[in-house]
Design a protein around this motif. Structure first.
Motif, PDB file in Angstrom:
ATOM      1  N   THR A  13       0.743  -1.300   0.029  1.00  0.00           N
ATOM      2  CA  THR A  13       0.049   0.020  -0.130  1.00  0.00           C
ATOM      3  C   THR A  13       0.866   1.268  -0.133  1.00  0.00           C
ATOM      4  N   ALA A  14       1.933   1.297   0.768  1.00  0.00           N
ATOM      5  CA  ALA A  14       2.787   2.389   0.700  1.00  0.00           C
ATOM      6  C   ALA A  14       3.368   2.610  -0.532  1.00  0.00           C
ATOM      7  N   SER A  15       3.726   1.559  -1.159  1.00  0.00           N
ATOM      8  CA  SER A  15       4.404   1.930  -2.603  1.00  0.00           C
ATOM      9  C   SER A  15       3.392   2.707  -3.508  1.00  0.00           C
ATOM     10  N   VAL A  16       2.187   2.375  -3.342  1.00  0.00           N
ATOM     11  CA  VAL A  16       1.433   3.214  -4.493  1.00  0.00           C
ATOM     12  C   VAL A  16       1.477   4.707  -3.915  1.00  0.00           C
ATOM     13  N   LEU A  17       1.310   4.886  -2.615  1.00  0.00           N
ATOM     14  CA  LEU A  17       1.307   6.358  -2.241  1.00  0.00           C
ATOM     15  C   LEU A  17       2.564   6.931  -2.593  1.00  0.00           C
ATOM     16  N   GLN A  18       3.739   6.260  -2.169  1.00  0.00           N
ATOM     17  CA  GLN A  18       5.069   6.719  -2.477  1.00  0.00           C
ATOM     18  C   GLN A  18       5.494   6.965  -3.970  1.00  0.00           C
ATOM     19  N   TYR A  47       3.336  10.668   0.714  1.00  0.00           N
ATOM     20  CA  TYR A  47       4.642  10.061   0.965  1.00  0.00           C
ATOM     21  C   TYR A  47       4.576   9.946   2.652  1.00  0.00           C
ATOM     22  N   LEU A  48       4.176  10.817   3.232  1.00  0.00           N
ATOM     23  CA  LEU A  48       4.211  10.666   4.828  1.00  0.00           C
ATOM     24  C   LEU A  48       3.463   9.397   5.134  1.00  0.00           C
ATOM     25  N   ALA A  49       2.322   9.272   4.545  1.00  0.00           N
ATOM     26  CA  ALA A  49       1.327   8.270   4.912  1.00  0.00           C
ATOM     27  C   ALA A  49       2.058   6.980   4.331  1.00  0.00           C
ATOM     28  N   GLY A  50       2.701   6.937   3.343  1.00  0.00           N
ATOM     29  CA  GLY A  50       3.482   5.777   2.888  1.00  0.00           C
ATOM     30  C   GLY A  50       4.461   5.483   4.035  1.00  0.00           C
ATOM     31  N   LEU A  51       5.306   6.503   4.362  1.00  0.00           N
ATOM     32  CA  LEU A  51       6.423   6.091   5.483  1.00  0.00           C
ATOM     33  C   LEU A  51       5.763   5.613   6.774  1.00  0.00           C
ATOM     34  N   GLY A  52       4.512   5.981   7.309  1.00  0.00           N
ATOM     35  CA  GLY A  52       3.980   5.560   8.453  1.00  0.00           C
ATOM     36  C   GLY A  52       3.647   4.082   8.228  1.00  0.00           C
ATOM     37  N   LEU A  53       3.109   3.611   7.092  1.00  0.00           N
ATOM     38  CA  LEU A  53       2.770   2.369   6.545  1.00  0.00           C
ATOM     39  C   LEU A  53       4.100   1.521   6.726  1.00  0.00           C
ATOM     40  N   ASP A  54       5.158   2.223   6.112  1.00  0.00           N
ATOM     41  CA  ASP A  54       6.402   1.475   6.021  1.00  0.00           C
ATOM     42  C   ASP A  54       7.143   1.094   7.491  1.00  0.00           C
ATOM     43  N   ALA A  55       6.773   2.069   8.272  1.00  0.00           N
ATOM     44  CA  ALA A  55       7.051   1.960   9.873  1.00  0.00           C
ATOM     45  C   ALA A  55       6.397   0.659  10.629  1.00  0.00           C
ATOM     46  N   ALA A  79       5.444 -10.419  -2.308  1.00  0.00           N
ATOM     47  CA  ALA A  79       4.262 -10.416  -2.505  1.00  0.00           C
ATOM     48  C   ALA A  79       3.425  -9.026  -2.575  1.00  0.00           C
ATOM     49  N   SER A  80       4.254  -8.103  -1.955  1.00  0.00           N
ATOM     50  CA  SER A  80       3.666  -6.734  -1.726  1.00  0.00           C
ATOM     51  C   SER A  80       3.323  -6.133  -3.199  1.00  0.00           C
ATOM     52  N   LEU A  81       4.121  -6.658  -4.088  1.00  0.00           N
ATOM     53  CA  LEU A  81       3.586  -6.322  -5.564  1.00  0.00           C
ATOM     54  C   LEU A  81       2.348  -6.597  -5.727  1.00  0.00           C
ATOM     55  N   ALA A  82       1.907  -7.852  -5.464  1.00  0.00           N
ATOM     56  CA  ALA A  82       0.297  -8.400  -5.804  1.00  0.00           C
ATOM     57  C   ALA A  82      -0.574  -7.093  -4.909  1.00  0.00           C
ATOM     58  N   VAL A  83      -0.115  -6.826  -3.441  1.00  0.00           N
ATOM     59  CA  VAL A  83      -0.878  -5.946  -2.840  1.00  0.00           C
ATOM     60  C   VAL A  83      -1.020  -4.430  -3.560  1.00  0.00           C
ATOM     61  N   THR A  84       0.267  -4.129  -4.163  1.00  0.00           N
ATOM     62  CA  THR A  84       0.291  -2.900  -5.029  1.00  0.00           C
ATOM     63  C   THR A  84      -0.765  -2.967  -5.900  1.00  0.00           C
ATOM     64  N   ALA A  85      -0.732  -3.877  -6.545  1.00  0.00           N
ATOM     65  CA  ALA A  85      -1.563  -3.996  -7.844  1.00  0.00           C
ATOM     66  C   ALA A  85      -3.181  -3.938  -7.441  1.00  0.00           C
TER      67      ALA A  85
END
Length: 271
Positions: A13-18, A47-55, A79-85
């Motif tokens: 999910t963070a990848s989409v936002l970032q 990007y900040l939301a993505g960093l929060g999810l990364d944490a 498998a995070s790529l599947a989530v990203t899609a």
């Protein structure tokens, strides 16, 4: 394993936002290690939301690495790529083709096989040479990122993605080599490898997503963060499978990574 999958959901999910934030930021210097681009991206809430999810994902990743083999966690993170899609299809209204939905299913099938075959994590603590080697690799990742900024866009994205994945792979291994956050650990090279590898991975991935091929960047990322750490876990840290199920673990790992690589084409702009 549930923590590893939770981390994949957070990272995907963070990848989409970032990615959206990085491409909306003003162009950087062109260097693979572009701190200015990172700081500009930080001004955007996505990007900040993505960093929060990364944490959150990183905490879940640490828990997973303390209980299951590195190869299982690495495949789950791929498998995070599947989530990203799937997330992009929902949030950005991007349509997934049948082939892409099939690749999502392949990733899930590979993870099921891995879950059935994975044994407990190894008991190896790692030698001083391994810890110093990790620190050297983390430093090399930064050097490669600096040089990659001079390459053509597609080659640049592939090299930066591979280097970023290698940095995150260093983090995966280093987590297993850091016993606890005590003063004694300040003398542990693995702690500095973890910090340097993670920072390098973030910088290089941001640069890779800002310009160049999304396909090449994500494919390099998957390869860098799965294969190397898996080999280190089995060869040096004692990671094993359940008795008689090594073949299923190898097949599941290969299927999950292959599905992730197929999904690396997702989101590639049309020519």
């Amino acid at each position: 394993m549930l923590c590893a999958l939770g981390a994949a959901v957070c990272f995907g999910t963070a990848s989409v936002l970032q990615a959206v934030a990085a491409r909306a930021a003003e162009p950087g210097t062109g260097s693979g290690v572009d701190a200015a681009l990172f700081l500009r991206a930080l001004r955007q809430w996505r990007y900040l939301a993505g960093l929060g999810l990364d944490a959150v994902g990183f905490v879940l990743q640490i828990i997973a690495l303390r209980h299951v083999p590195i190869y299982a966690v690495g495949a789950a993170l791929a498998a995070s790529l599947a989530v990203t899609a799937v997330v992009a299809a929902r949030l950005l209204r991007v349509r997934l083709s049948r082939l892409e939905w099939g690749a999502v299913g392949v990733v899930c099938a590979g993870l099921v096989m891995l879950g059935l075959a994975s044994g407990e994590e190894g008991t190896g603590t790692g030698s001083l040479a391994l810890k110093l080697g990790l620190l050297a690799v983390a430093g090399l990742v930064l050097l490669v990122g600096t040089v990659a900024g001079r390459l053509p866009d597609r080659s640049r994205a592939l090299v930066l993605g591979l280097a970023a994945g290698t940095g995150f792979g260093v983090v995966e291994v280093a987590v297993r080599l850091v016993d606890s956050l005590t003063w004694r650990e300040l003398r542990n090279p693995a702690l500095y490898a973890l910090l340097l590898g993670g920072a390098a991975g973030f910088l290089l991935l941001t640069s890779a997503l800002q310009r160049g091929s999304v396909t090449a960047a994500t494919a390099g990322l998957v390869l860098g963060e799965t294969i190397g750490p898996a080999v280190v876990g089995v060869a040096w840290l004692g990671d094993r499978t359940r008795e008689g199920l090594t073949w299923l673990a190898v097949l599941g790992f290969a299927v999950a990574v292959a599905g992730a690589l197929a999904l690396s084409r997702f989101g590639e702009p049309e020519a």
